[in-house]
Design a protein around this motif. Structure first.
Motif, PDB file in Angstrom:
ATOM      1  N   ASP A   1      -2.935   0.252   1.159  1.00 10.45           N
ATOM      2  CA  ASP A   1      -3.087  -0.923   0.705  1.00 10.45           C
ATOM      3  C   ASP A   1      -4.346  -0.973  -0.357  1.00 10.45           C
ATOM      4  O   ASP A   1      -5.467  -0.299  -0.101  1.00 10.45           O
ATOM      5  CB  ASP A   1      -3.820  -1.965   2.223  1.00 10.45           C
TER       6      ASP A   1
ATOM      7  N   TRP B   1      -1.040   2.280   6.213  1.00  7.39           N
ATOM      8  CA  TRP B   1      -0.663   1.557   7.315  1.00  7.39           C
ATOM      9  C   TRP B   1       0.883   1.574   7.324  1.00  7.39           C
ATOM     10  O   TRP B   1       1.558   1.818   6.277  1.00  7.39           O
ATOM     11  CB  TRP B   1      -1.143   0.192   7.499  1.00  7.39           C
TER      12      TRP B   1
ATOM     13  N   PRO C   1       3.624  -1.123   7.910  1.00  4.87           N
ATOM     14  CA  PRO C   1       3.934  -2.484   8.309  1.00  4.87           C
ATOM     15  C   PRO C   1       5.034  -2.857   9.161  1.00  4.87           C
ATOM     16  O   PRO C   1       4.922  -3.600   9.923  1.00  4.87           O
ATOM     17  CB  PRO C   1       4.365  -2.948   6.899  1.00  4.87           C
TER      18      PRO C   1
ATOM     19  N   TYR D   1      -2.621  -5.993   3.646  1.00  8.31           N
ATOM     20  CA  TYR D   1      -3.308  -5.635   4.927  1.00  8.31           C
ATOM     21  C   TYR D   1      -4.021  -6.713   5.625  1.00  8.31           C
ATOM     22  O   TYR D   1      -3.718  -6.955   6.326  1.00  8.31           O
ATOM     23  CB  TYR D   1      -3.899  -4.242   4.726  1.00  8.31           C
TER      24      TYR D   1
ATOM     25  N   ALA E   1      -1.973  -6.870  11.259  1.00  5.86           N
ATOM     26  CA  ALA E   1      -1.630  -5.683  10.340  1.00  5.86           C
ATOM     27  C   ALA E   1      -2.259  -4.444  10.931  1.00  5.86           C
ATOM     28  O   ALA E   1      -1.915  -3.394  10.835  1.00  5.86           O
ATOM     29  CB  ALA E   1      -1.906  -5.827   9.025  1.00  5.86           C
TER      30      ALA E   1
ATOM     31  N   TYR F   1      -1.998   0.394  11.631  1.00  6.93           N
ATOM     32  CA  TYR F   1      -3.188   1.337  11.033  1.00  6.93           C
ATOM     33  C   TYR F   1      -2.787   2.642  11.489  1.00  6.93           C
ATOM     34  O   TYR F   1      -2.492   3.149  12.213  1.00  6.93           O
ATOM     35  CB  TYR F   1      -4.512   1.041  11.499  1.00  6.93           C
TER      36      TYR F   1
ATOM     37  N   ASN G   1      -7.835  -7.176  11.478  1.00  4.90           N
ATOM     38  CA  ASN G   1      -7.570  -6.159  10.235  1.00  4.90           C
ATOM     39  C   ASN G   1      -8.832  -5.601   9.594  1.00  4.90           C
ATOM     40  O   ASN G   1      -8.979  -5.885   8.374  1.00  4.90           O
ATOM     41  CB  ASN G   1      -6.623  -7.168   9.241  1.00  4.90           C
TER      42      ASN G   1
END
Lengths: 193, 957
Positions: free
Chosen positions: B669, B676, B678, B693, B699, B703, B722
């Motif tokens: 991100d 991360w 997704p 993110y 989201a 991580y 997040n």
């Protein structure tokens, strides 16, 4: 009394005490079930004669089962103000499965008796101690039964009876407990008397 | 029959001399003829006769005796020891659950009965030591008021009329519905098969069976309507953790600290990780670490500290902010006190930004808010900053306020600024062991097509709260009554006593007893509780010494391990492990939920967890270690049962955030530097592109790590929202709370301070928020706080006789000078006083912010060991439906009380000392519960129960 008018054989009379003890054990083991209650209602006069008073009082066939279940719960199960009918509690040990329970179990072991594997009642529950007496009487071990009664049941029965008499809303359990106490006192008198 | 024996029964009905014989003979004949002896009770059976005692352990199996294949811990000092019964004492390693610490313990069984509990030396946390509460766990099993059979209500709800059901009938009633006290109720099966599975609500207390519970209710049943009990403890603390360090649960590596600051935490008596942090704090003290305790009371923790600093309730935040100011601006021997390297690399602010923000929070300002002298604040801040590693320990006294989350956020910031994070002797993020789960990792995967996406009524998070990440349990009753978010048809509580543990107890009772609000309440518990008293059906739970579970606690040894819970004895009566109840209900409901419960017993489920992890270890290269830190060579399951623990690491682990991780194949991100996945977070490519993110829902679940200077690190892993993987001192989640908080507090601020307070709240940095109502407290009013003592847990240990003997009444602590001022010069120790809630209602609460009962009475304890503006009433006491020990209502029988020692030994139930009939009034044998007059109004940001904020007045009773 119908039973007395029966051709009541000597055999029946001989088995009367253990059978009576088992009946008493059944009364206190759990709430009266329908078959037991049906018999009590059907033989109400005889029952009144046996106990010296009518244990069913105002109960009827319609309401007795429920009322006795609630009464049993109120007196013996709880959750509030009850007195579990087990020796360790009534003797004031402050805990279930106390030293008294251990002593009872040891007595059973010495007599060749044990809780059934599927039985989840405490060994020092009133019904178990009565069952012990019944088993001993069935095998002609009256002296051992007397010893057990004095070591255990007769020590705490007065306390249980006092609680029941003070808290019962129906005549049923006081009547049976009074009958039980009288029976044990007669069958197992103090040896020093 | 002895002719001279006369029987007189206690009722006074004289029996003639042969009455007993007559009863026996006639009853025997009656039974034989009318009933048939075969139908009569036979609880005993004949076995081989034992001629002499002591008996061997292979003797007749009695109720309560555990299966012989359960692991037994052989110890040199125990092997061969013959206890009171003459039999060998068998030690079974398991896990304590008297409090949340989950210490490893050994339960000793002798002749089928638990006779003693002690610490398990193989447990890395408590290392063989346990507290008084743990030792008294024996009392939980043998409590004379213990629930042993299912009960169904026969009278009005709350009236106290019950009858017993068999467990089979009780489970049938819960599964299939039926009639309760003349009213028909739906069962679980009906709800499961409907389109509203969320009408089944599960509300748990200290469960320790989270996976099995969530699997049954959420994954298999499809209901997410769930309540917990966290907000009465530390919801605000966990939010403060999550805002900064990510996943909640901070671990103070106290044994190696050189300097420990304690804020509102009774570490030596009642902390969340009680016995093992207590022993480590004492080790630090033995190594000459300095310990300073900020507390309203001189608790035993404060008394053992080098300094006790009395604090005005709710002002700890001001002290923390002022100490941070000192740390930013003072030097010692020309050196700054802050760790600029840590802040620069790992946080999201600069030292200059912090200096600018904290400039207002001078020690003098701190003194003006807290009453703690500026010199003291400055001196202690310098000591803390120059004696590293140092550590701040906080808990409910610190966070049980309107501003609790802000306080925790600020304290974590101070720890980070001092460079104490994830260092030996500092404060660390949680390390907890974990095994693969037999439900999540097998049953749910094997039958993925049968799993459900849980839906819920939104009643656990209060109304209009900012970030109740651990919910707001004390407001659930109110949400149900209000009704607009939905009401459960079945409300099932599991060892949760919300009627007592949350505030406004009278309102709790009113709501729970209203059948229009909740048609069917089921309480599963070990002992009767104030909540169970309002239930329709009660199921008896097995105690923690009678059941199975996979346990894992935050490691204070800094190495991961899992711990076993296994039965020391079998469940008494018809009590049943909740996990087995789930299985039995699944069988009755049938269909997918049944298939999703493939284990016949909880034991098989726990064993499967270990077997799955063993298999995973073989594939992944991980391993189990024994308690000597050596690779485990024996069978893990057998070792687990025998020693109680399986280590998953063999050396302490620090600086976990600096561990390098691979970013290969993952998404970076650009805005935050978060690496991360997704896909794992179920975020679409579209959302990744458009929202990134921070903007994509959940989201954080994907991580992986945090990029810093081109490298990817484990970072401070987020949870619940997040957040980035940095240590976020500046939070992007808090400015949006400013409007709500200002709406609450603006009327309580001076015209001078309102603008800057508002500005600071919008800054996203830790800022001052007063407890609003306290700003209008007069000199005739006090702040009432609650606390816990060393021999009791909050609400669930009062059925333990040994503990109640020590602590059963809770006189209100009051400073003598205050007492003289408010009650007159003649006031003396033990006087009865009235404590009246005068808590103003915040506009937000719209008439629901006060309590139904406004006053309690208590005996007063005059002591200078309390701040003069406070009055303290402990928890634990004043139960009204929790058995004879808790309520002080012994069942009396001929010859003395029952439930205490034989006559003459009743140390607190002497004649005349009866429990009060009105539980809001002082009882000489059970004290009084303060929660009657504590409002349930949650803290606006976190949802925390404000246990230490209530403004009261006092008067002689």
């Amino acid at each position: 009394m119908a039973a007395e008018n029966n051709s009541s054989s000597a055999q029946a009379t001989d088995s009367a005490l253990p059978t009576a003890l088992r009946l008493l054990a059944s009364v206190f083991a759990r709430e009266a079930d329908q078959p037991l209650l049906d018999q009590f209602i059907a033989r109400r006069d005889e029952l009144t004669d046996v106990l010296g008073r009518d244990p069913l009082g105002a109960l009827t066939a319609d309401n007795a089962l429920e009322a006795l279940a609630v009464e049993y719960c109120h007196l013996f199960i709880g959750p509030k103000g009850h007195l579990p009918p087990v020796e360790s509690i009534v003797l004031g040990e402050g805990q279930l499965w106390g030293p008294s329970t251990e002593a009872v179990v040891e007595f059973y072991e010495r007599c060749g008796i044990a809780s059934r594997s599927d039985e989840r009642t405490f060994p020092d529950h009133i019904s178990m101690e009565l069952d012990c007496l019944a088993m001993l009487e069935e095998t002609d071990r009256h002296a051992e039964a007397g010893n057990f009664a004095h070591l255990h049941l007769l020590r705490w029965l007065p306390g249980l009876l006092a609680h029941v008499q003070a808290n019962a809303s129906l005549a049923f359990y006081p009547a049976w407990l009074e009958g039980l106490q009288a029976t044990l006192a007669d069958e197992y008198p103090q040896t020093d008397k | 029959m002895t002719k001279d024996t006369k029987i007189t029964n206690p009722a006074g009905n004289k029996h003639d001399e042969d009455v007993g014989r007559r009863v026996a003979v006639k009853a025997g004949l009656l039974a034989a003829v009318g009933i048939g002896s075969g139908a009569l009770f036979h609880g005993l059976t004949s076995v081989a006769r034992a001629d002499k005692a002591p008996r061997s352990t292979s003797g007749p199996k009695t109720q309560g005796q555990a299966d012989p294949d359960i692991g037994e811990l052989a110890r040199a000092d125990v092997d061969g020891y013959a206890g009171r019964t003459g039999e060998k004492r068998v030690g079974v390693p398991t896990t304590c659950m008297q409090c949340i610490a989950a210490c490893g313990v050994i339960g000793y069984r002798e002749k089928g009965r638990i006779v003693k509990i002690e610490g398990n030396p193989h447990c890395p946390n408590n290392r063989g030591m346990i507290c008084a509460k743990g030792q008294a766990g024996v009392n939980q099993v043998y409590d004379p008021d213990r629930l042993l059979y299912p009960l169904v209500r026969t009278g009005k709800r709350g009236e106290g009329k019950w009858k017993r059901l068999s467990m089979k009938d009780a489970l049938d009633l819960l599964a299939f519905g039926g009639e309760i006290a003349g009213r028909k109720v739906d069962g679980l099966k009906t709800i499961y098969e409907s389109d509203k599975p969320q009408e089944f609500m599960f509300h748990y207390g200290r469960s320790r069976i989270k996976n099995a519970m969530n699997h049954f209710q959420k994954t298999a049943f499809g209901s997410g309507t769930q309540g917990n009990h966290t907000s009465i403890c530390e919801t605000a603390k966990w939010l403060g953790n999550e805002l900064t360090m990510g996943k909640h649960y901070d671990v103070n590596d106290a044994a190696y600290s050189k300097y420990i600051l304690i804020f509102g935490a009774n570490v030596l008596e009642a902390h969340t990780s009680h016995s093992y942090i207590a022993q480590r704090v004492i080790e630090a003290k033995a190594a000459r670490a300095k310990i300073v305790t900020f507390d309203v009371r001189l608790s035993n923790t404060a008394a053992k500290s080098d300094e006790w600093v009395p604090v005005l309730p709710g002002t700890d935040l001001a002290i923390i902010l002022a100490m941070t100011n000192v740390l930013l601006n003072e030097t010692v021997n020309g050196k700054v006190l802050y760790d600029e390297a840590f802040i620069t690399k790992w946080s999201n602010v600069t030292i200059e930004e912090l200096k600018a923000h904290y400039a207002r929070y001078t020690p003098e300002w701190g003194e003006s808010e807290s009453g703690v002298p500026a010199d003291t604040i400055k001196r202690l801040a310098i000591e803390y900053g120059s004696n590293k590693p140092s550590s701040i320990i906080t808990y409910r006294g610190f966070v049980g306020h309107y501003n609790g989350a802000q306080a925790e956020w600020a304290s974590k910031t101070l720890d980070a600024l001092a460079g104490n994070f994830n260092v030996k002797g500092g404060i660390t993020t949680k390390l907890g062991g974990k095994c693969k789960d037999g439900y999540n990792d097998k049953a749910a995967k094997d039958h993925a097509d049968l799993t459900r996406k849980a839906v819920k009524f939104k009643i656990s998070d209060g109304d209009d709260l900012h970030m109740p990440t651990h919910h707001s349990c004390q407001w659930i009753h109110e949400m149900i009554a209000e009704g607009s978010h939905g009401r459960p048809k079945i409300y099932m509580t599991y060892v949760y006593n919300g009627a007592y543990t949350t505030g406004d107890c009278q309102r709790n009772r009113e709501i729970l007893c209203n059948e229009e609000y909740i048609p069917f309440i089921v309480a599963v518990d070990v002992a009767m509780s104030e909540t169970a008293a309002c239930a329709d059906l009660i199921l008896p739970d097995a105690t923690y010494l009678e059941r199975w579970a996979m346990e894992s606690a935050a490691s204070y040894a800094q190495k991961k391990f899992v711990q076993i819970r296994q039965p020391v004895v079998k469940p008494l009566g018809e009590s049943m492990d909740m996990q087995d109840i789930f299985i039995q209900l699944a069988r009755r409901i049938g269909g997918g939920i049944n298939t999703l419960h493939p284990y016949d017993t909880a034991e098989k489920y726990v064993r499967t967890c270990v077997e799955l992890q063993t298999a995973d270890n073989a594939k992944s290269g991980k391993m189990f270690y024994d308690s000597n830190d050596q690779p485990l060579k024996s069978d893990p399951w057998e070792y687990f049962k025998r020693y109680g623990v399986l280590l998953q690491g063999n050396k302490p682990s620090y600086n976990t955030h600096a561990k390098a991780v691979s970013a290969e194949g993952k998404t970076v991100d650009a805005k935050t530097g978060v690496v991360w996945d997704p896909h794992k977070a179920h975020v679409s490519d579209t959302d990744v592109a458009s929202k990134g993110y921070t903007g994509s829902k959940n989201a954080y679940k994907g991580y992986v790590g945090q990029q810093i200077d081109g490298k990817t690190y484990a970072g401070f892993k987020p949870d619940k929202f997040n957040k980035s993987g940095r240590f976020e001192i500046r939070s992007g989640f808090m400015p949006s709370a400013a409007e709500k908080v200002m709406a609450d507090i603006k009327d309580f601020l001076t015209p001078e301070e309102a603008p800057w307070v508002a500005e600071h709240l919008k800054s996203g940095l830790p800022s001052w928020v007063p407890v609003p109502e306290h700003r209008k407290r007069t000199d005739k009013q006090l702040v009432m706080i609650s606390f816990k003592v060393n021999v009791q847990i909050h609400s669930r240990s009062q059925n333990c006789k040994w503990l109640q003997e020590v602590y059963h009444t809770n006189p209100a602590w009051l400073n003598p000078a205050t007492a003289r001022k408010m009650l007159g010069k003649g006031v003396k120790e033990g006087d009865l006083i009235r404590i009246k809630s005068e808590m103003p209602e915040l506009p937000w609460r719209k008439g629901k912010g006060s309590t139904s009962v406004s006053e309690i009475t208590a005996r007063v304890h005059l002591t200078e060991a309390i701040h003069p503006d406070a009055i303290a009433v402990s928890y634990h006491c004043g139960h009204w439906a929790y058995g004879r020990y808790a309520s002080g209502n012994p069942v009396e029988v001929e010859g003395g009380n029952t439930g205490a020692e034989p006559a003459g030994e009743n140390i607190w139930w002497q004649e005349g000392n009866k429990a009060a009939k009105d539980p809001t009034q002082w009882s000489e044998v059970a004290g009084v519960h303060p929660n009657w007059i504590i409002p349930n109004t949650p803290a606006r940001v976190s949802g925390q129960f404000r246990s230490n904020d209530t403004i009261v007045s006092i008067a002689k009773a």
